[in-house]
Design an enzyme around this catalytic site. Structure first.
Site, short mmCIF file in Angstrom:
data_model
loop_
_atom_site.label_atom_id
_atom_site.label_comp_id
_atom_site.label_asym_id
_atom_site.label_seq_id
_atom_site.Cartn_x
_atom_site.Cartn_y
_atom_site.Cartn_z
CB CYS A 196 -2.74 -4.40 0.45
SG CYS A 196 -3.05 -2.76 1.81
CE LYS A 253 -3.83 -3.98 8.07
NZ LYS A 253 -3.21 -4.17 6.92
CB SER A 268 -1.67 4.90 13.98
OG SER A 268 -2.82 4.15 12.97
CD GLU A 323 -8.83 -14.74 7.33
OE1 GLU A 323 -7.86 -14.61 6.96
OE2 GLU A 323 -9.43 -13.97 6.41
CB CYS A 334 -0.93 -0.29 0.98
SG CYS A 334 -0.41 -0.33 3.03
NE ARG A 385 -5.30 -0.61 3.29
CZ ARG A 385 -4.51 0.17 2.60
NH1 ARG A 385 -4.96 0.42 1.35
NH2 ARG A 385 -4.54 1.26 3.23
NE ARG A 422 -6.04 2.95 5.86
CZ ARG A 422 -6.58 2.62 6.11
NH1 ARG A 422 -8.21 3.39 5.81
NH2 ARG A 422 -6.39 1.06 6.35
CE LYS A 460 -2.69 -3.35 11.55
NZ LYS A 460 -2.22 -3.08 10.12
C1 PBG Z 1 -0.37 -1.75 5.86
C2 PBG Z 1 -0.42 -1.69 7.07
C3 PBG Z 1 -1.66 -0.63 7.83
C4 PBG Z 1 -1.59 -0.63 9.04
C5 PBG Z 1 0.25 -1.62 9.39
N1 PBG Z 1 0.26 -2.13 8.05
C6 PBG Z 1 -2.32 -0.09 7.06
C7 PBG Z 1 -4.05 -0.18 6.72
O1 PBG Z 1 -3.65 -1.46 6.31
O2 PBG Z 1 -4.38 0.79 5.93
C8 PBG Z 1 -1.50 -0.40 10.12
C9 PBG Z 1 -1.14 0.44 11.22
C10 PBG Z 1 -1.46 1.64 12.40
O3 PBG Z 1 -2.40 1.52 12.54
O4 PBG Z 1 -0.74 1.50 13.46
N2 PBG Z 1 -1.14 -3.03 5.38
#
Ligand code: PBG
Length: 329
Positions: free
Chosen positions: A128, A200, A279, A238, A120, A222, A210, A253
């Site tokens: 992704c 995820k 984040s 999964e 991504c 996504r 992002r 996550k």
């Molecule tokens: C990439 C990815 C993401 C995160 C980790 N790897 C973002 C997404 O899937 O949009 C998010 C991590 C975070 O928010 O701290 N695929």
């Protein structure tokens, strides 16, 4: 009754300590690090106060600090100079992540270096995987699974070649663990591990990331490849699939809204489990703390401990350094 007495005794610190069931430890943490091209850069991410994007020459100070605090591993995200349709800058030998890994491993051979395997940040469209467009570009599209798996394999191999200890596929593409395991084994990297983002969820809590990684999708979202947050059993499927495909560590996550999923994954499989406190979880607490509405240190230790209590063996957190100091002091 005994129980009542115990409750009264809890007023005594020694008993609280003896009876404590879960304890946070620095050795639970993985610190995510964002790497950018150029020199002399250390830029704070506006939506993540206290978290920076480092150019390679500034990386070592951050890693040194992490090592001194006892943090066992870092998770590297690259923000590349250029993007293309198929994400090829992600597997260049001189790519941003590849250079960062070499630099860290040269200076800190004992620091665990884990690398994100995803497209991504490296694709112009910000998704992704490799995209197969429908008739109307941008409104109808799907991820081309087979093509994406090939590219993910190339990325993982390029990272193993420069010394990454583990690769962490986060694209949520079916079969990614198996495909990566095969490529690594075929090329003699049997000892390079895989930490898979198994469950995820498509989450609004990734917003600040992002911005940090410049990885927002330019169109669509996504939800076709990340999980629906209404679902729990799907997460277990999964996780199971990733274990069968050869993952060494599985992951749930985000963490905070998914403590139930963490608990169930741990109980169902009793397999090394990571949880990613993402984040948005960080930024929410930071923002409230800056307004004086919440006490950051206490809130963070409570949140991180809840993730551990839920069953996570490993916590990926932007607070790794801060929490390490708080636990130690
Ligand atoms: C990439 C990815 C993401 C995160 C980790 N790897 C973002 C997404 O899937 O949009 C998010 C991590 C975070 O928010 O701290 N695929």
């Amino acid at each position: 009754m005994e129980f009542t007495r115990l409750r009264r005794l809890r007023g005594k610190k020694f008993l609280r300590e003896l009876l404590r069931e879960n304890t946070l430890s620095v050795s639970d943490f993985i610190l995510p690090i964002f790497v950018v091209p150029g020199k002399g850069r250390k830029e704070e991410i506006p939506s993540m106060p206290g978290i920076y994007r480092f150019s390679i020459d500034n990386l070592n100070r951050e890693v040194e600090e992490a090592e001194k605090l006892g943090i066992p591993a870092v998770l590297i995200f690259g923000v590349p100079e250029s993007k293309d349709e198929s994400g090829s800058p992600a597997y260049h030998r001189e790519g941003i992540v590849q250079k960062a890994v070499q630099e860290i491993k040269k200076e800190f051979p004992h620091m665990g270096v884990i690398t994100d395997v995803c497209l991504c940040s490296y694709t112009r469209h910000g998704h992704c995987g490799i995209i197969r467009y429908g008739r109307k570009e941008t409104t109808s599209f799907e991820i081309d699974n087979d093509k994406t798996l090939k590219v993910l394999g190339k990325i993982a191999l390029s990272q193993a070649e420069v010394g990454a200890d583990m690769v962490a596929p986060s694209a949520m593409v079916d079969g990614q663990v198996k495909a990566i395991r095969e490529v690594l084994d075929e090329n003699g990297y049997r000892d390079t591990g895989i930490m898979s983002y198994s469950a995820k969820y498509a989450s609004s809590f990734y917003g600040p990331f992002r911005e940090a990684a410049d990885s927002s999708p330019r169109f669509g979202d996504r939800r076709s490849y990340q999980m629906d947050y209404h679902n729990r059993e799907e997460a277990l499927r999964e996780v199971e699939a990733d274990i069968e495909e050869g993952a060494d560590i599985v992951m749930v996550k985000p963490a905070l809204s998914y403590l139930d999923v963490i608990r169930e994954a741990k109980e169902a499989f009793n397999f090394p489990l990571a949880a990613y406190s993402v984040s948005g979880e960080y930024s929410m607490v930071k923002a409230a703390a800056q307004k004086g509405w919440i006490e950051e240190r206490k809130a963070v230790l409570e949140i991180l401990t809840s993730i551990k209590r839920a069953g996570a063996d490993i916590i990926i957190t932007y607070w790794a350094k801060g929490a390490a100091k708080w636990i130690g002091g």
